[in-house]
Motif scaffolding. Structure first.
Motif, short mmCIF file in Angstrom:
data_model
loop_
_atom_site.label_atom_id
_atom_site.label_comp_id
_atom_site.label_asym_id
_atom_site.label_seq_id
_atom_site.Cartn_x
_atom_site.Cartn_y
_atom_site.Cartn_z
N ARG A 16 0.82 -1.21 0.00
CA ARG A 16 0.00 0.00 0.00
C ARG A 16 0.85 1.26 0.00
NH1 ARG A 16 -4.22 0.46 4.81
NH2 ARG A 16 -2.24 0.78 5.90
N LYS A 17 2.06 1.17 0.55
CA LYS A 17 2.96 2.32 0.57
C LYS A 17 3.60 2.59 -0.79
CE LYS A 17 4.31 2.04 5.46
NZ LYS A 17 5.44 1.78 6.39
N ALA A 18 3.52 1.60 -1.71
CA ALA A 18 4.11 1.77 -3.05
C ALA A 18 3.03 1.50 -4.09
CB ALA A 18 5.29 0.82 -3.24
N PRO A 19 2.06 2.41 -4.21
CA PRO A 19 0.91 2.14 -5.11
C PRO A 19 1.30 1.98 -6.57
CG PRO A 19 0.91 4.43 -4.36
CD PRO A 19 1.94 3.71 -3.55
N GLY A 20 2.31 2.76 -7.01
CA GLY A 20 2.72 2.64 -8.41
C GLY A 20 3.28 1.26 -8.71
N PHE A 21 4.21 0.81 -7.86
CA PHE A 21 4.79 -0.52 -8.01
C PHE A 21 3.70 -1.59 -7.95
CE2 PHE A 21 5.82 -4.25 -5.45
CZ PHE A 21 6.74 -4.89 -6.26
N THR A 22 2.81 -1.47 -6.98
CA THR A 22 1.76 -2.47 -6.80
C THR A 22 0.84 -2.54 -8.01
OG1 THR A 22 1.80 -2.10 -4.41
CG2 THR A 22 -0.15 -3.18 -5.31
N MET A 23 0.45 -1.38 -8.52
CA MET A 23 -0.47 -1.36 -9.66
C MET A 23 0.17 -2.00 -10.89
SD MET A 23 -2.40 1.86 -11.46
CE MET A 23 -0.85 2.52 -12.12
N VAL A 24 1.43 -1.66 -11.18
CA VAL A 24 2.11 -2.23 -12.34
C VAL A 24 2.23 -3.75 -12.20
CG1 VAL A 24 4.28 -2.33 -13.60
CG2 VAL A 24 3.35 -0.13 -12.90
N ALA A 25 2.66 -4.21 -11.02
CA ALA A 25 2.85 -5.64 -10.81
C ALA A 25 1.53 -6.41 -10.92
CB ALA A 25 3.49 -5.88 -9.44
N VAL A 26 0.48 -5.85 -10.34
CA VAL A 26 -0.83 -6.52 -10.39
C VAL A 26 -1.35 -6.60 -11.82
CG1 VAL A 26 -3.27 -6.26 -9.77
CG2 VAL A 26 -1.51 -6.05 -8.01
N VAL A 27 -1.23 -5.51 -12.57
CA VAL A 27 -1.72 -5.51 -13.95
C VAL A 27 -0.93 -6.51 -14.80
CG1 VAL A 27 -1.92 -4.13 -16.05
CG2 VAL A 27 -2.66 -3.19 -13.88
N ASN A 297 8.92 -10.65 -15.21
CA ASN A 297 8.80 -9.20 -15.10
C ASN A 297 8.55 -8.78 -13.66
OD1 ASN A 297 8.62 -6.58 -16.20
ND2 ASN A 297 7.58 -7.40 -18.01
N VAL A 298 7.60 -9.45 -13.02
CA VAL A 298 7.29 -9.11 -11.63
C VAL A 298 8.46 -9.47 -10.73
CG1 VAL A 298 5.76 -9.62 -9.69
CG2 VAL A 298 4.80 -9.25 -11.97
N ALA A 299 9.12 -10.59 -11.02
CA ALA A 299 10.31 -10.95 -10.23
C ALA A 299 11.36 -9.86 -10.31
CB ALA A 299 10.88 -12.28 -10.72
N ASN A 300 11.53 -9.29 -11.50
CA ASN A 300 12.47 -8.18 -11.67
C ASN A 300 12.06 -6.97 -10.84
OD1 ASN A 300 14.92 -7.76 -13.01
ND2 ASN A 300 14.03 -8.30 -14.98
N LEU A 337 0.29 -10.03 -4.36
CA LEU A 337 0.23 -9.46 -5.71
C LEU A 337 -0.44 -10.44 -6.68
CD1 LEU A 337 3.81 -7.90 -6.02
CD2 LEU A 337 1.66 -6.64 -5.88
N ALA A 338 -0.03 -11.71 -6.59
CA ALA A 338 -0.56 -12.70 -7.52
C ALA A 338 -2.04 -12.96 -7.30
CB ALA A 338 0.22 -14.00 -7.39
N GLY A 696 1.96 -10.27 -28.87
CA GLY A 696 2.07 -8.83 -28.65
C GLY A 696 2.15 -8.49 -27.18
N LEU A 697 1.36 -9.20 -26.36
CA LEU A 697 1.41 -9.00 -24.91
C LEU A 697 2.79 -9.38 -24.37
CD1 LEU A 697 0.08 -8.40 -22.20
CD2 LEU A 697 -0.86 -10.73 -22.23
N ALA A 698 3.32 -10.51 -24.87
CA ALA A 698 4.65 -10.94 -24.42
C ALA A 698 5.72 -9.92 -24.80
CB ALA A 698 4.99 -12.30 -25.04
N LEU A 699 5.62 -9.35 -26.01
CA LEU A 699 6.59 -8.36 -26.44
C LEU A 699 6.52 -7.11 -25.57
CD1 LEU A 699 8.72 -7.58 -28.54
CD2 LEU A 699 6.89 -6.69 -29.97
N LEU A 700 5.30 -6.69 -25.23
CA LEU A 700 5.13 -5.53 -24.36
C LEU A 700 5.76 -5.79 -22.99
CD1 LEU A 700 3.86 -2.77 -23.67
CD2 LEU A 700 1.77 -4.00 -23.04
N LEU A 701 5.52 -6.97 -22.44
CA LEU A 701 6.09 -7.29 -21.13
C LEU A 701 7.62 -7.34 -21.19
CD1 LEU A 701 3.60 -10.06 -19.92
CD2 LEU A 701 3.68 -7.66 -19.23
#
Length: 813
Positions: A16-27, A297-300, A337-338, A696-701
């Motif tokens: 909750r303290k890192a909303p940007g990180f959390t949102m990206v990882a969840v999406v 990606n999320v591991a990174n 997150l997962a 395309g999704l894989a390339l974006l990730l």
């Protein structure tokens, strides 16, 4: 348990303290989990979920196997009545066996005339499937006798839509082809068989086959299909052995008809899903790759966040926390997150399944069963937990093995404190690039395959052609002269309509498969039994068909309106048929006899170009002969109309012309040839669209992964960059240094991906047309695309590095 809950609560606060990180990882995780859930929903419904019958694993389809000489390349063929009756009598491995055939009938007396799809079945049909009616009963053996088969069983959906779920429907009379049929029962729609992906093609009612004695004796005309139920304890291998024995005996007893003919026993599930199983397995593998990329990606991202918390973790360790506790804390955060990504992924999957069913239903059987059910929810939960563990494993291990002294010194200008982390992140990015490249190559091969298919010449001009089909009543049009008169009057009226350039008719439209396959005897060749006679496709046409479809005429003349019943019998043959039977000769004037119509010898008067009758992906042309309607009448024809305006504008006028000839004649199957052509590519388009979307999704990730690694690297190397610039390094030098770091990872991943793709793409070779699984153009193009995307992902961090102020950078910790 209490410690785990404590870890989860602490992890929730950290996220909750890192909303940007959390949102990206969840999406990111939601995209991977959602794609897997959507495809698993399809696989579950089509490949895993039991068929809607009792003991479905004991249901099989039994086919004839034709002689290879007469039917090159064909391994399954429909069944004749007499052979089925012998199979039924002589087998000892089937509990029950039933035969069925397709038919269309004109329903009148319930409003507008309507063509309904029916299945003619033997009495054991419903026993084989063990289907119980919801109203009334099914057929009795007595109702399968000739003259006593005017009874019908309705499907539940047909009963609901046409008779308003009338509870008193049993005993009611309906009119089919101007003949009365008594309704004796209603069966559940989910138990309807054969199944179809198109709701419009589902059987609406069943009637008995009720053969006459002469029909029961037919052995050489194959028009039916057979299903059977194995006895308890019997298996497919045992039943196949027995059918081989029976076929051998029949071949010896009836050599004229059965020489060279065998039988094939196929599990019913394999029969229904055999064509789509390879494609679904490829797609399931593809979404697995997408999920692995999402995990990397999320591991990174988690690894970067963990390295930034090294000092915090070191302090907790120094105060007595174990390394296992530190690893567990990281895993608890990735699990949160997962699981959140899994919930969002379910929403993505819900809409994804709707899109698959809406746009790609014609490529799949049992699409009405594709839903997000309990098994899919369980799959999503399991895959979410596994994703959380996989994504958190590397960061957790890194956190548990961190150097306490180095971590406590973090923030004092040391740039090597996370050198191991740099290597780990680089490995993850290389893995993402490699996996993405494999998927992109697969998608590229499908795109090139579809492009090749679209460029295949169908042998006709499909543009501005409107088609519609007719099934004339067997009682109203029981004489051939009546059938010919109906089509003559209809075509005269249609050709006179404004906007109509030309019109014709054929018994089976090109590109859709189907149509009659018949044996022939070529004049001048030795006489052989019917079982050894060559088989060709026979098409009954109104003389205007070939010209309307703009099928090229290579030799001789077209069929004409003067080719009537009392004139010499004539045919036009396809180019491949001419080459097959009269190679190097002029086929004009050659003669043959159609075995099922042996009373007349027919003269070849023309040679037409080959037409793709069974689909664009059928490489070998089918030998075809065209018979004029007036010399081979049939009640079943499809009208083809070439228009000078958009075909849809003439639907109403042509329908009115039909009803002017016969107000009770329904019009069905209204579709343009362009749409038929598009439908013939639906299977390949299904594979290409989904694989391209996942690629395309894989390339974006992967691009996000490269960007995140380089962005973090730039931040960690801020002091180093400042020193380099203070010592005279130019902005171009810094730009090349950062771009070089990113492109190095991309090149390594590309090399590994190409090596992997050489092996894995061979698994999809059966799905390709006109390209090999190792097509060099696709491999090189995709590799170049990956490198370009990697450069684009590297450019933003590299540009940011060139704008560093050396004074500020030297003070950066």
């Amino acid at each position: 348990m209490g410690t785990l809950l404590s870890d989860l609560r602490f992890g929730f606060r950290m996220l909750r303290k890192a909303p940007g990180f959390t949102m990206v990882a969840v999406v990111v995780l939601a995209l991977g989990i959602g794609a897997n859930t959507a495809i698993f929903s399809v696989v579950n419904a089509i490949l895993l979920r039991p068929l809607p019958f009792q003991d479905p694993e004991r249901l099989v389809q039994v086919w004839h196997v034709p002689p290879p000489k007469s039917f090159p390349g064909m391994t399954r063929f429909s069944v004749s009545p007499a052979n089925y009756l012998d199979w039924e009598k002589e087998n000892h491995v089937f509990e029950n066996m039933a035969i069925y055939g397709f038919s269309n009938h004109n329903l009148t007396g319930t409003g507008e005339p309507e063509s309904v799809s029916a299945i003619r079945v033997s009495p054991a049909f419903f026993s084989v499937l063990r289907v119980q009616p919801i109203l009334g009963r099914v057929f009795s053996p007595e109702e399968n006798q000739s003259g006593r088969g005017h009874v019908a069983v309705l499907s539940q959906s047909f009963w609901q839509t046409h008779f308003a779920s009338d509870p008193n429907i049993v005993g009611r009379t309906i009119s089919l082809d101007s003949q009365n049929y008594d309704v004796v029962g209603v069966i559940p729609s989910k138990s309807a068989f054969p199944t179809s992906s198109d709701p419009k093609a589902q059987p609406q009612l069943w009637i008995p086959v009720a053969w006459t004695d002469s029909e029961r004796a037919v052995r050489g005309n194959h028009n039916y299909q057979v299903i059977a139920r194995l006895k308890p304890g019997a298996d497919v291998k045992e039943s196949q052995a027995e059918m081989n024995t029976i076929s051998t005996r029949l071949e010896q007893e009836y050599p004229e008809d059965d020489k060279g003919w065998g039988a094939a026993v196929v599990p019913l599930r394999d029969q229904l899903v055999g064509d789509v199983r390879p494609a679904l397995m490829v797609l399931l593998g593809a979404v697995g790759f997408v999920l692995l990329i999402a995990c990397a990606n999320v591991a990174n991202l988690v690894l970067v966040k963990t390295l930034a918390r090294q000092k915090e973790i070191a302090i907790r360790t120094a105060l007595g926390a174990s390394s296992v506790r530190a690893a567990r804390q990281i895993l608890s955060e990735t699990l949160l997150l997962a699981l959140t990504g899994g919930v969002l992924g379910l929403i993505f999957a819900h809409f994804g399944v709707k899109l698959i069913v809406a746009f790609l239903a014609q490529s799949l059987p049992r699409t009405t069963d594709i839903t997000v059910d309990g098994w899919v929810l369980a799959f999503t939960l399991v895959i979410s937990l596994l994703t959380g563990l996989v994504a958190g494993l590397v960061p957790a291990v890194r956190a548990s093995k961190s150097n306490l002294n180095d971590s406590l010194k973090q923030g004092l200008g040391r740039t090597d404190a996370d050198s191991g982390g740099n290597r780990t992140r680089s490995v993850l990015v290389v893995s993402e690039v490699a996996l993405s490249l494999v998927l992109l190559i697969g998608a590229g091969l499908m795109i090139r395959s579809l492009s090749r298919l679209r460029n295949v010449d169908p042998g006709l001009d499909p543009h501005n052609i409107l088609t519609m089909s007719f099934a004339l009543s067997s009682t109203k049009y029981d004489k051939p002269v009546q059938q010919i008169a109906f089509y003559d009057q209809l075509l005269q009226r249609v050709r006179a309509l404004p906007g109509v350039a030309s019109a014709g008719a054929i018994d089976s439209l090109p590109l859709g498969g189907g149509g009659s396959i018949q044996p022939i005897a070529v004049e001048g060749r030795p006489q052989v039994p019917m079982s050894e006679q060559p088989e060709v496709a026979v098409r009954v046409v109104e003389p205007g068909f070939i010209a309307t479809m703009r099928i090229s005429l290579l030799q001789g003349r077209q069929l004409s309106s003067s080719d009537v019943v009392d004139r010499p019998a004539v045919i036009v043959v396809s180019e491949s048929m001419a080459q097959r039977f009269w190679p190097g000769q002029n086929p004009i004037g050659k003669r043959l006899t159609m075995t099922f119509s042996p009373e007349r010898s027919r003269e070849v008067v023309g040679v037409a170009g080959d037409v793709k009758g069974d689909g664009l992906d059928v490489v070998e042309p089918v030998a075809t002969l065209y018979v004029p309607l007036a010399q081979q009448p049939t009640p079943y024809l499809s009208l083809v109309v070439r228009t000078s305006s958009p075909p849809s504008t003439l639907i109403s006028a042509i329908s009115n012309a039909v009803h002017e000839v016969d107000r009770e004649q329904p019009v069905v199957g209204v579709i343009t040839m362009d749409d038929i052509l598009a439908d013939s590519l639906s299977h390949q388009r299904f594979n290409m669209l989904l694989l391209s979307a996942f690629s395309g999704l894989a390339l974006l990730l992967a691009a996000i992964g490269i960007y995140s690694v380089l962005a973090y690297s730039v931040r960690r190397r801020m002091s180093e960059i400042g020193v380099r610039m203070a010592l005279g390094a130019q902005r171009g030098d810094i730009l090349r240094m950062i771009l070089g770091q990113g492109t190095k990872l991309a090149f390594i991943g590309t090399g590994i991906g190409i090596a992997a793709a050489f092996g894995l793409t061979r698994l999809m070779a059966s799905q390709l047309f006109g390209v090999t699984a190792t097509d060099p153009v696709t491999f090189l193009s995709v590799a170049a695309l990956i490198v370009l995307v990697a450069l684009a992902a590297c450019y933003i961090p590299a540009r940011r590095a060139t704008k560093v102020d050396p004074i500020v950078a030297l003070r950066y910790e």
